[in-house]
Design a protein around this motif. Sequence first.
Motif, PDB file in Angstrom:
ATOM      1  N   ASP A 274      54.336  82.619-110.263  1.00  0.00           N
ATOM      2  CA  ASP A 274      53.081  82.675-111.019  1.00  0.00           C
ATOM      3  C   ASP A 274      52.041  83.603-110.413  1.00  0.00           C
ATOM      4  O   ASP A 274      51.037  83.903-111.055  1.00  0.00           O
ATOM      5  N   LEU A 275      52.223  84.046-109.188  1.00  0.00           N
ATOM      6  CA  LEU A 275      51.281  84.958-108.553  1.00  0.00           C
ATOM      7  C   LEU A 275      52.024  86.158-107.966  1.00  0.00           C
ATOM      8  O   LEU A 275      51.987  86.401-106.760  1.00  0.00           O
ATOM      9  N   PRO A 276      52.685  86.934-108.803  1.00  0.00           N
ATOM     10  CA  PRO A 276      53.442  88.064-108.270  1.00  0.00           C
ATOM     11  C   PRO A 276      52.558  89.120-107.619  1.00  0.00           C
ATOM     12  O   PRO A 276      53.048  89.927-106.825  1.00  0.00           O
ATOM     13  N   TYR A 277      51.260  89.127-107.956  1.00  0.00           N
ATOM     14  CA  TYR A 277      50.363  90.105-107.352  1.00  0.00           C
ATOM     15  C   TYR A 277      49.509  89.486-106.247  1.00  0.00           C
ATOM     16  O   TYR A 277      48.534  90.092-105.803  1.00  0.00           O
ATOM     17  N   ALA A 278      49.863  88.269-105.811  1.00  0.00           N
ATOM     18  CA  ALA A 278      49.150  87.673-104.680  1.00  0.00           C
ATOM     19  C   ALA A 278      49.419  88.477-103.422  1.00  0.00           C
ATOM     20  O   ALA A 278      50.528  88.964-103.200  1.00  0.00           O
ATOM     21  N   ILE A 279      48.381  88.626-102.610  1.00  0.00           N
ATOM     22  CA  ILE A 279      48.494  89.353-101.343  1.00  0.00           C
ATOM     23  C   ILE A 279      48.061  88.395-100.252  1.00  0.00           C
ATOM     24  O   ILE A 279      46.875  88.068-100.134  1.00  0.00           O
ATOM     25  N   VAL A 280      49.023  87.900 -99.476  1.00  0.00           N
ATOM     26  CA  VAL A 280      48.767  86.841 -98.509  1.00  0.00           C
ATOM     27  C   VAL A 280      49.388  87.226 -97.173  1.00  0.00           C
ATOM     28  O   VAL A 280      50.591  87.486 -97.102  1.00  0.00           O
ATOM     29  N   GLY A 281      48.561  87.271 -96.112  1.00  0.00           N
ATOM     30  CA  GLY A 281      49.157  87.589 -94.821  1.00  0.00           C
ATOM     31  C   GLY A 281      48.175  88.105 -93.798  1.00  0.00           C
ATOM     32  O   GLY A 281      46.948  87.975 -93.937  1.00  0.00           O
ATOM     33  N   SER A 282      48.713  88.714 -92.783  1.00  0.00           N
ATOM     34  CA  SER A 282      47.943  89.314 -91.690  1.00  0.00           C
ATOM     35  C   SER A 282      47.254  90.589 -92.190  1.00  0.00           C
ATOM     36  O   SER A 282      47.535  91.063 -93.298  1.00  0.00           O
ATOM     37  N   GLU A 284      47.806  93.615 -91.449  1.00  0.00           N
ATOM     38  CA  GLU A 284      48.804  94.634 -91.768  1.00  0.00           C
ATOM     39  C   GLU A 284      49.485  94.338 -93.111  1.00  0.00           C
ATOM     40  O   GLU A 284      49.694  95.239 -93.934  1.00  0.00           O
ATOM     41  N   THR A 285      49.829  93.074 -93.331  1.00  0.00           N
ATOM     42  CA  THR A 285      50.475  92.684 -94.579  1.00  0.00           C
ATOM     43  C   THR A 285      49.538  92.883 -95.767  1.00  0.00           C
ATOM     44  O   THR A 285      49.940  93.380 -96.822  1.00  0.00           O
ATOM     45  N   VAL A 286      48.286  92.487 -95.593  1.00  0.00           N
ATOM     46  CA  VAL A 286      47.306  92.616 -96.680  1.00  0.00           C
ATOM     47  C   VAL A 286      47.040  94.083 -96.988  1.00  0.00           C
ATOM     48  O   VAL A 286      46.952  94.474 -98.159  1.00  0.00           O
ATOM     49  N   ARG A 287      46.907  94.895 -95.971  1.00  0.00           N
ATOM     50  CA  ARG A 287      46.689  96.320 -96.210  1.00  0.00           C
ATOM     51  C   ARG A 287      47.845  96.910 -97.022  1.00  0.00           C
ATOM     52  O   ARG A 287      47.630  97.628 -98.004  1.00  0.00           O
ATOM     53  N   SER A 288      49.045  96.605 -96.625  1.00  0.00           N
ATOM     54  CA  SER A 288      50.215  97.107 -97.341  1.00  0.00           C
ATOM     55  C   SER A 288      50.222  96.627 -98.785  1.00  0.00           C
ATOM     56  O   SER A 288      50.526  97.388 -99.705  1.00  0.00           O
ATOM     57  N   GLY A 289      49.857  95.353 -98.992  1.00  0.00           N
ATOM     58  CA  GLY A 289      49.831  94.800-100.348  1.00  0.00           C
ATOM     59  C   GLY A 289      48.778  95.443-101.225  1.00  0.00           C
ATOM     60  O   GLY A 289      49.028  95.738-102.402  1.00  0.00           O
ATOM     61  N   ILE A 290      47.591  95.660-100.664  1.00  0.00           N
ATOM     62  CA  ILE A 290      46.518  96.291-101.444  1.00  0.00           C
ATOM     63  C   ILE A 290      46.886  97.732-101.790  1.00  0.00           C
ATOM     64  O   ILE A 290      46.699  98.179-102.926  1.00  0.00           O
ATOM     65  N   CYS A 325      39.708  97.717 -96.550  1.00  0.00           N
ATOM     66  CA  CYS A 325      39.452  98.591 -97.705  1.00  0.00           C
ATOM     67  C   CYS A 325      38.534  99.758 -97.376  1.00  0.00           C
ATOM     68  O   CYS A 325      38.473 100.727 -98.137  1.00  0.00           O
ATOM     69  N   ARG A 326      37.820  99.689 -96.273  1.00  0.00           N
ATOM     70  CA  ARG A 326      37.024 100.848 -95.864  1.00  0.00           C
ATOM     71  C   ARG A 326      37.916 102.034 -95.547  1.00  0.00           C
ATOM     72  O   ARG A 326      37.482 103.184 -95.597  1.00  0.00           O
ATOM     73  N   ASN A 327      39.176 101.754 -95.224  1.00  0.00           N
ATOM     74  CA  ASN A 327      40.105 102.814 -94.849  1.00  0.00           C
ATOM     75  C   ASN A 327      41.198 103.046 -95.886  1.00  0.00           C
ATOM     76  O   ASN A 327      42.170 103.745 -95.612  1.00  0.00           O
ATOM     77  N   ILE A 328      41.027 102.448 -97.068  1.00  0.00           N
ATOM     78  CA  ILE A 328      41.955 102.701 -98.176  1.00  0.00           C
ATOM     79  C   ILE A 328      41.228 103.564 -99.192  1.00  0.00           C
ATOM     80  O   ILE A 328      40.129 103.227 -99.628  1.00  0.00           O
ATOM     81  N   THR A 329      41.818 104.677 -99.539  1.00  0.00           N
ATOM     82  CA  THR A 329      41.171 105.583-100.478  1.00  0.00           C
ATOM     83  C   THR A 329      41.887 105.560-101.815  1.00  0.00           C
ATOM     84  O   THR A 329      43.069 105.232-101.912  1.00  0.00           O
ATOM     85  N   ARG A 330      41.144 105.876-102.854  1.00  0.00           N
ATOM     86  CA  ARG A 330      41.722 106.011-104.187  1.00  0.00           C
ATOM     87  C   ARG A 330      41.741 107.497-104.529  1.00  0.00           C
ATOM     88  O   ARG A 330      40.959 108.301-103.995  1.00  0.00           O
ATOM     89  N   GLU A 331      42.604 107.849-105.442  1.00  0.00           N
ATOM     90  CA  GLU A 331      42.722 109.242-105.833  1.00  0.00           C
ATOM     91  C   GLU A 331      41.524 109.665-106.673  1.00  0.00           C
ATOM     92  O   GLU A 331      40.842 108.836-107.278  1.00  0.00           O
TER      93      GLU A 331
END
Length: 338
Positions: A274-282, A284-290, A325-331
């Motif tokens: 029911d939550l295929p887009y859930a991002i749960v973890g450390s 590193e895991t959360v960054r990868s998921g986002i 998210c400060r270090n995640i950029t969008r196109e």
Amino acid sequence: MGTPLPISVLDFSPMRDGETVSDSLRRTVELAQLAESLDYRRFWFTEHHNVPRLTNAAPAVVLAHIASVTRLIRVGSGGVMLPNHSPLVVAEQFGTLAGLHPRRIDLGIGRATGGPGADSEIFRMLRKPPDARDRFKCDLDELLALLGERQADDAAYVPARGLDVPVWLLGSSTSSAALAGTLGLPFSYASHIAPDDLQVALHTYRRNFRASRTLQRDYTMVSAFIIAAETDTQAQDLLASIRPILMQWFRKTSVPLATDKVTTSTAAATPEQDLPYAIVGSPETVRSGIEAMVRKTLADELMVVTLIRDPAAARRSYEIVARICRNITREPARSTTG
């Protein structure tokens, strides 16, 4: 060159065990102030009626207070359920808010076609006719007109006219996506409610998008259920503590689900099914998921949903997500999909 990914917070103001309404709303205000201190772009507040342990029945009232105790963060509805209200009243409420807090108010509009807080008894108590949802498109057109510049033939004076009140269309279906695109409105998709239709809804929105007076290209925000902690194990433990709430959510019922009714097999299935887009973890895991979610959806913004019971753990989760998210950029902006 990309730009930092904008992130926002969606809050339901739930009451925890032993809390009062005042406790719940005070925590909501504190969360908004925390979000501002962490540079979240928006703080949005949902609308539900007759749902046990949710204190979010009057978004405009709560948003007025939150805006008065913050300085920069945009505050808005996520969203006002238009079938519950007169377009004129919504325009007057949010126009007044925009007058008090210029360039800080968002108006997210939803339809609420089903689920908790959208039943016939609530419609009766709100004095709304049974066909109120069927008039959604007409009511939305009227609301947009009431928020626009005054025309010569306008009969009513509305303080919102000409003020900067961005209107978003919220949805969890392709029909809402198509309507948002046709009207040239920004679109916010609730993946925490209907994850299965996320990709097709975004495609529908972009395919139907037509430039409008306020928006020249398609613009999307996607909600994401996120729990961040120092380790994957800690994050999974936090998820386990709210598993009954999530099961209740996806059973589409407002009846509380006792923890002892949750079997190991059904509980274990909830996040994956029911939550295929859930991002749960450390971190590193959360960054990868986002990063994966943004890459897959091409979303312009991310709206964070976190239902952690422990206040300190919830605060830490928001802090971790903000730092990531400060270090995640969008196109750079895409050309509109035709």
